[in-house]
Design a protein around this motif. Sequence first.
Motif, short mmCIF file in Angstrom:
data_model
loop_
_atom_site.label_atom_id
_atom_site.label_comp_id
_atom_site.label_asym_id
_atom_site.label_seq_id
_atom_site.Cartn_x
_atom_site.Cartn_y
_atom_site.Cartn_z
N MET A 57 -8.40 -3.75 -10.80
CA MET A 57 -9.17 -2.51 -10.99
C MET A 57 -9.58 -2.34 -12.45
N MET A 58 -8.70 -2.69 -13.37
CA MET A 58 -9.06 -2.61 -14.79
C MET A 58 -10.19 -3.57 -15.13
N ALA A 85 2.90 -6.66 -6.82
CA ALA A 85 1.62 -6.66 -6.10
C ALA A 85 0.73 -5.52 -6.58
N LEU A 86 1.32 -4.36 -6.79
CA LEU A 86 0.55 -3.22 -7.30
C LEU A 86 0.02 -3.50 -8.70
N ALA A 87 0.80 -4.19 -9.52
CA ALA A 87 0.35 -4.54 -10.87
C ALA A 87 -0.86 -5.47 -10.81
N MET A 89 12.19 -3.56 -4.57
CA MET A 89 10.92 -3.01 -5.06
C MET A 89 10.20 -3.93 -6.04
N VAL A 90 10.79 -5.05 -6.39
CA VAL A 90 10.17 -5.95 -7.37
C VAL A 90 8.85 -6.49 -6.85
#
Length: 84
Positions: free
Chosen positions: A27-28, A19-21, A13-14
């Motif tokens: 987005m931020m 990638a999501l981060a 899951m790393v």
Amino acid sequence: MDKNWWLNYLKGMVKPVAALAVVLLAMMLSYFQKLELEKDMIHSIFRSFIQLSIIGFVLQFIFSQTSIAWICLAYLFMCLNLCN
């Protein structure tokens, strides 16, 4: 539960979490710069998740087949779709 299973799961899951981060960072930045791209990004994330999940199921089906007929049929289908 098996401890090794959890360790392997967390190791796997790393990359998705990284990638999501990166996407969340984008987005931020969009939010703070008032670009108003957040809805499009969320839509794109959802769409790509669905597409990649479907491709994963298709590839799992193809590679689990032992019949050469199924494999050739899947290959033919993919080639015909690429030509259009």
